[in-house]
Design a protein around this motif. Structure first.
Motif, PDB file in Angstrom:
ATOM      1  N   PRO A 316      51.995  59.136  37.390  1.00  0.00           N
ATOM      2  CA  PRO A 316      51.515  58.601  36.112  1.00  0.00           C
ATOM      3  C   PRO A 316      51.589  57.079  36.094  1.00  0.00           C
ATOM      4  CG  PRO A 316      52.986  60.467  35.743  1.00  0.00           C
ATOM      5  CD  PRO A 316      53.047  60.147  37.208  1.00  0.00           C
ATOM      6  N   VAL A 317      50.607  56.462  35.453  1.00  0.00           N
ATOM      7  CA  VAL A 317      50.559  55.009  35.399  1.00  0.00           C
ATOM      8  C   VAL A 317      51.874  54.476  34.825  1.00  0.00           C
ATOM      9  CG1 VAL A 317      49.396  53.022  34.376  1.00  0.00           C
ATOM     10  CG2 VAL A 317      48.052  54.973  35.187  1.00  0.00           C
ATOM     11  N   GLY A 318      52.464  53.531  35.499  1.00  0.00           N
ATOM     12  CA  GLY A 318      53.753  52.977  35.103  1.00  0.00           C
ATOM     13  C   GLY A 318      54.903  53.484  35.939  1.00  0.00           C
ATOM     14  N   GLU A 319      54.780  54.687  36.487  1.00  0.00           N
ATOM     15  CA  GLU A 319      55.872  55.267  37.266  1.00  0.00           C
ATOM     16  C   GLU A 319      56.066  54.529  38.583  1.00  0.00           C
ATOM     17  OE1 GLU A 319      59.114  57.680  37.884  1.00  0.00           O
ATOM     18  OE2 GLU A 319      57.899  57.423  36.082  1.00  0.00           O
ATOM     19  N   LEU A 320      54.959  54.149  39.235  1.00  0.00           N
ATOM     20  CA  LEU A 320      55.085  53.426  40.501  1.00  0.00           C
ATOM     21  C   LEU A 320      55.817  52.099  40.293  1.00  0.00           C
ATOM     22  CD1 LEU A 320      54.359  53.387  43.531  1.00  0.00           C
ATOM     23  CD2 LEU A 320      52.264  52.173  42.908  1.00  0.00           C
ATOM     24  N   SER A 321      55.544  51.423  39.195  1.00  0.00           N
ATOM     25  CA  SER A 321      56.236  50.163  38.913  1.00  0.00           C
ATOM     26  C   SER A 321      57.736  50.372  38.774  1.00  0.00           C
ATOM     27  CB  SER A 321      55.679  49.519  37.640  1.00  0.00           C
ATOM     28  OG  SER A 321      54.362  49.044  37.844  1.00  0.00           O
ATOM     29  N   LYS A 322      58.138  51.434  38.117  1.00  0.00           N
ATOM     30  CA  LYS A 322      59.566  51.717  37.963  1.00  0.00           C
ATOM     31  C   LYS A 322      60.220  51.942  39.321  1.00  0.00           C
ATOM     32  CE  LYS A 322      59.042  53.947  33.425  1.00  0.00           C
ATOM     33  NZ  LYS A 322      59.191  55.225  32.689  1.00  0.00           N
ATOM     34  N   ILE A 323      59.532  52.694  40.185  1.00  0.00           N
ATOM     35  CA  ILE A 323      60.098  53.017  41.499  1.00  0.00           C
ATOM     36  C   ILE A 323      60.193  51.775  42.372  1.00  0.00           C
ATOM     37  CG2 ILE A 323      59.693  54.316  43.627  1.00  0.00           C
ATOM     38  CD1 ILE A 323      58.383  56.486  41.859  1.00  0.00           C
ATOM     39  N   VAL A 324      59.118  50.994  42.438  1.00  0.00           N
ATOM     40  CA  VAL A 324      59.127  49.786  43.268  1.00  0.00           C
ATOM     41  C   VAL A 324      60.157  48.789  42.745  1.00  0.00           C
ATOM     42  CG1 VAL A 324      57.770  47.799  44.044  1.00  0.00           C
ATOM     43  CG2 VAL A 324      56.752  50.085  44.041  1.00  0.00           C
ATOM     44  N   THR A 325      60.288  48.680  41.447  1.00  0.00           N
ATOM     45  CA  THR A 325      61.280  47.771  40.869  1.00  0.00           C
ATOM     46  C   THR A 325      62.690  48.170  41.275  1.00  0.00           C
ATOM     47  OG1 THR A 325      59.863  47.225  38.987  1.00  0.00           O
ATOM     48  CG2 THR A 325      62.236  46.882  38.709  1.00  0.00           C
ATOM     49  N   GLN A 333      62.244  46.841  51.221  1.00  0.00           N
ATOM     50  CA  GLN A 333      60.871  46.379  51.356  1.00  0.00           C
ATOM     51  C   GLN A 333      59.984  47.611  51.300  1.00  0.00           C
ATOM     52  OE1 GLN A 333      60.250  44.571  55.161  1.00  0.00           O
ATOM     53  NE2 GLN A 333      58.203  43.831  54.708  1.00  0.00           N
ATOM     54  N   THR A 334      58.921  47.583  50.494  1.00  0.00           N
ATOM     55  CA  THR A 334      58.076  48.769  50.355  1.00  0.00           C
ATOM     56  C   THR A 334      56.794  48.614  51.172  1.00  0.00           C
ATOM     57  OG1 THR A 334      57.069  47.877  48.336  1.00  0.00           O
ATOM     58  CG2 THR A 334      58.989  49.340  48.087  1.00  0.00           C
ATOM     59  N   ASP A 362      60.399  36.556  48.505  1.00  0.00           N
ATOM     60  CA  ASP A 362      60.217  36.781  49.941  1.00  0.00           C
ATOM     61  C   ASP A 362      60.647  38.171  50.383  1.00  0.00           C
ATOM     62  OD1 ASP A 362      59.226  35.720  52.335  1.00  0.00           O
ATOM     63  OD2 ASP A 362      61.238  35.283  53.069  1.00  0.00           O
ATOM     64  N   ARG A 363      60.401  39.182  49.545  1.00  0.00           N
ATOM     65  CA  ARG A 363      60.683  40.557  49.962  1.00  0.00           C
ATOM     66  C   ARG A 363      59.613  41.051  50.937  1.00  0.00           C
ATOM     67  NH1 ARG A 363      65.362  41.984  49.254  1.00  0.00           N
ATOM     68  NH2 ARG A 363      65.476  42.349  47.017  1.00  0.00           N
ATOM     69  N   ARG A 364      58.404  40.517  50.825  1.00  0.00           N
ATOM     70  CA  ARG A 364      57.282  40.847  51.723  1.00  0.00           C
ATOM     71  C   ARG A 364      56.900  42.322  51.640  1.00  0.00           C
ATOM     72  NH1 ARG A 364      58.680  36.980  57.018  1.00  0.00           N
ATOM     73  NH2 ARG A 364      59.430  35.224  55.743  1.00  0.00           N
ATOM     74  N   HIS A 365      56.740  42.807  50.424  1.00  0.00           N
ATOM     75  CA  HIS A 365      56.211  44.156  50.249  1.00  0.00           C
ATOM     76  C   HIS A 365      54.812  44.235  50.856  1.00  0.00           C
ATOM     77  CE1 HIS A 365      59.518  45.289  47.649  1.00  0.00           C
ATOM     78  NE2 HIS A 365      59.308  44.232  46.882  1.00  0.00           N
ATOM     79  N   GLY A 366      54.443  45.418  51.308  1.00  0.00           N
ATOM     80  CA  GLY A 366      53.141  45.602  51.926  1.00  0.00           C
ATOM     81  C   GLY A 366      52.308  46.645  51.226  1.00  0.00           C
ATOM     82  N   ILE A 367      50.995  46.471  51.286  1.00  0.00           N
ATOM     83  CA  ILE A 367      50.049  47.483  50.817  1.00  0.00           C
ATOM     84  C   ILE A 367      49.195  47.885  52.008  1.00  0.00           C
ATOM     85  CG2 ILE A 367      48.169  48.031  49.238  1.00  0.00           C
ATOM     86  CD1 ILE A 367      49.279  45.996  47.300  1.00  0.00           C
TER      87      ILE A 367
END
Length: 560
Positions: A316-325, A333-334, A362-367
């Motif tokens: 659900p929209v918003g859930e990914l933000s909670k997890i990555v945070t 690093q994700t 400088d966490r350098r998360h990746g997509i």
């Protein structure tokens, strides 16, 4: 006295203070000399390379070692018709009566015109269950016997995917969301119970086979992007047995619906996992959406050939933000899969939210993939310090005609795999193979980056996104090192850096792009050790475990 000197060659160092050289020397696993040939110190071993190109070792930032090729399955790579698919599967079934399940890999979505394949397309081949994975590992194709064996015809759910049903409520034989579901603890357990191809023994063999191929291809660091916690022990075993011929960075898989307790389990698993100069755990793999070919990636607008449908986000929209945070707060690093332009935006939103909440730098998360990118999201990669881990081969017309192109629609083709545009914007773009979705050989990826063409050169598209050879090599070396916080000692040939080197079979800068596919890695060096020597036609994999991790006991690796 150097241990090894590579001389009479063309060295592309990617060191801005000394971009080019004629020789590179190694002592104690590190670069000890970079310069001209006449001033090179003496060495215990000297290789004269007659003008061939030497570069830093390739860093493949997204390579599924765990997928590999299974010797007890049949590859459908290159099979372009249903008849060819049936013939290959029938041949395996006839030759291997000992197999309880007949398994095949690498089917393309467009094998049947105008629709998805179904169970009826596999009728009459064998009475045994047939299990087929698509080339991207995100869908599975089953015959009627497999549907019965798995209980799907009786309405039973399966933990490793979502079976599709027709209007009458009957299973079609198609299963979506396979790879995301199969790598959960419950999904992997059920998959290993149901399908022999996923047993730990066969998975371990795949790792070793993939590593052997990586070393032959000039890859000195492999990022395995999706390791279930339950399979950490397979990499521990490879480390202890001295089988890690290339360095491995292993990203642990985080199912999107996991409870907060799972993140603490991840932290403990990483802290307790084996770490050495050849093996590192730490990044976390997430999914923002699925894939475009079966219309399951999240798009900002409707699919061109399915009005009213935009796919769906993985949570659900918003859930990914909670997890990555939360992962960012815990020091992770994700490495987030996102293919649709909606999925990419979700991932960027999540990373931005994490940085604002935690004030991290400088966490350098990746997509990963970034297959379709809305123009308004371009500057966010550079601004947020996000790595785009992209695969040039995925943009080849011979892979995506009839499915990806039709689903996205021509009006959005200019959003496809915008490698050059992202590089020009100042974003970090780390190139990779996504083996076995694409060929592992980086020369195939480099050719695709330079041409945006099919492998035979007959089809080309989106030519405004082609890049130069130097940009492609930079993406496979310097940018790969930066993505994983290793730019001071990997992806560059300078004094003191780790001696991860590849010598190619020619001066690649002098070749037409089409000739790249005829070349090879002649010499692969990891930490100063020659692990592949094509000239002598052998590859070494008997590295002593004590040289990889002298302080670690190799007992108990299966407990992870």
């Amino acid at each position: 006295m150097l241990d090894l000197l590579l001389t009479n060659t063309l060295v592309r160092t990617f060191d801005p203070n000394q971009p080019w050289a004629e020789s590179v020397g190694i002592t104690d696993g590190r670069i000890a000399y970079v310069g001209n040939s006449t001033d090179a110190p003496p060495a215990r071993e000297t290789r004269r390379l007659d003008g061939k190109l030497v570069t830093p070792g390739i860093i493949d930032s997204h390579n599924h070692l765990l997928l590999g090729f299974d010797p007890d399955a049949v590859s459908l790579e290159g099979a372009e018709s249903l008849g060819e698919v049936r013939d290959r599967i029938r041949r395996l079934a006839d030759e291997r009566p000992d197999l309880d399940w007949v398994c095949a890999e690498n089917a393309v979505y467009s094998i049947v015109d105008g629709r998805r394949p179904n169970a009826r397309d596999l009728d009459g081949i064998t009475e045994r269950p047939i299990f087929v994975t698509t080339y991207d590992q995100h869908s599975v194709w089953l015959n009627a016997s497999a549907l019965r064996a798995l209980g799907i015809t009786s309405g039973h759910d399966i933990a490793w995917g979502n079976p599709e049903f027709d209007r009458d409520g009957q299973p079609t034989g198609w299963v979506t969301d396979f790879y995301t579901s199969a790598m959960t603890s419950a999904g992997l357990s059920a998959l290993q119970r149901d399908i022999p191809m996923y047993s730990p023994e066969r998975r371990y063999k795949k790792i070793l086979g993939s590593l052997e191929m990586a070393t032959r291809s000039g890859i000195t660091t492999v990022v395995e992007p999706q390791v279930p916690v339950a399979e950490i022990g397979l990499f521990d075993k490879a480390l202890c047995e001295g089988k890690l011929s290339s360095r491995v960075i292993a990203a642990l898989f985080h199912p999107i619906d996991s409870a907060p307790e799972f993140r603490r389990e991840l932290r403990e698993a990483v802290d307790d996992a084996p770490h050495s100069d050849r093996l590192r755990f730490g990044p976390v793999k997430l999914y923002a959406d699925d894939v475009i070919e079966p219309h399951t990636a999240w798009m900002l607008d409707d699919y061109a050939n399915r009005p009213g449908h935009r796919g769906h986000p993985s949570a659900p929209v918003g859930e990914l933000s909670k997890i990555v945070t939360e992962l960012d707060r815990m020091g992770f690093q994700t490495h987030t899969h996102a293919t649709g332009d909606g999925g990419v935006r979700l991932a960027l939103d999540a990373i931005e939210s994490a940085q604002q909440t935690n004030a991290t730098r400088d966490r350098r998360h990746g997509i990963v993939h970034v297959e379709c990118l809305d123009p308004t999201d371009f500057p966010r990669f550079e601004k947020l310090g996000v790595t785009a881990a992209m695969q040039p081969r995925h943009a080849s017309p011979d892979l995506i005609q009839g499915t990806w192109m039709d689903n996205v629609g021509q009006d959005r083709w200019d959003r496809a795999w915008r490698v050059r545009s992202l590089m020009s914007s100042g974003a970090h773009v780390a190139l990779s193979s996504d083996w076995q979705v694409g060929e592992m050989d980086p020369l195939v990826g480099i050719y695709s980056a330079l041409t945006r063409a099919s492998l035979d050169g007959s089809e080309k598209w989106t030519q405004n996104e082609i890049i130069t050879l130097d940009q492609a090599l930079y993406g496979y070396t310097r940018e790969g090192a930066w993505a994983w916080h290793a730019e001071n000692h990997l992806g560059v040939l300078k004094l003191g850096a780790k001696a991860d080197i590849v010598a190619w079979s020619a001066d690649l800068y002098e070749l037409d792009p089409s000739s790249l596919l005829e070349q090879r890695a002649e010499l692969t060096i990891v930490g100063g050790e020659i692990v592949h020597d094509a000239v002598d036609d052998y590859t070494r994999f008997d590295v002593a475990a004590k040289t990889l991790n002298p302080d670690r006991s190799c007992s108990g690796h299966a407990s992870h």
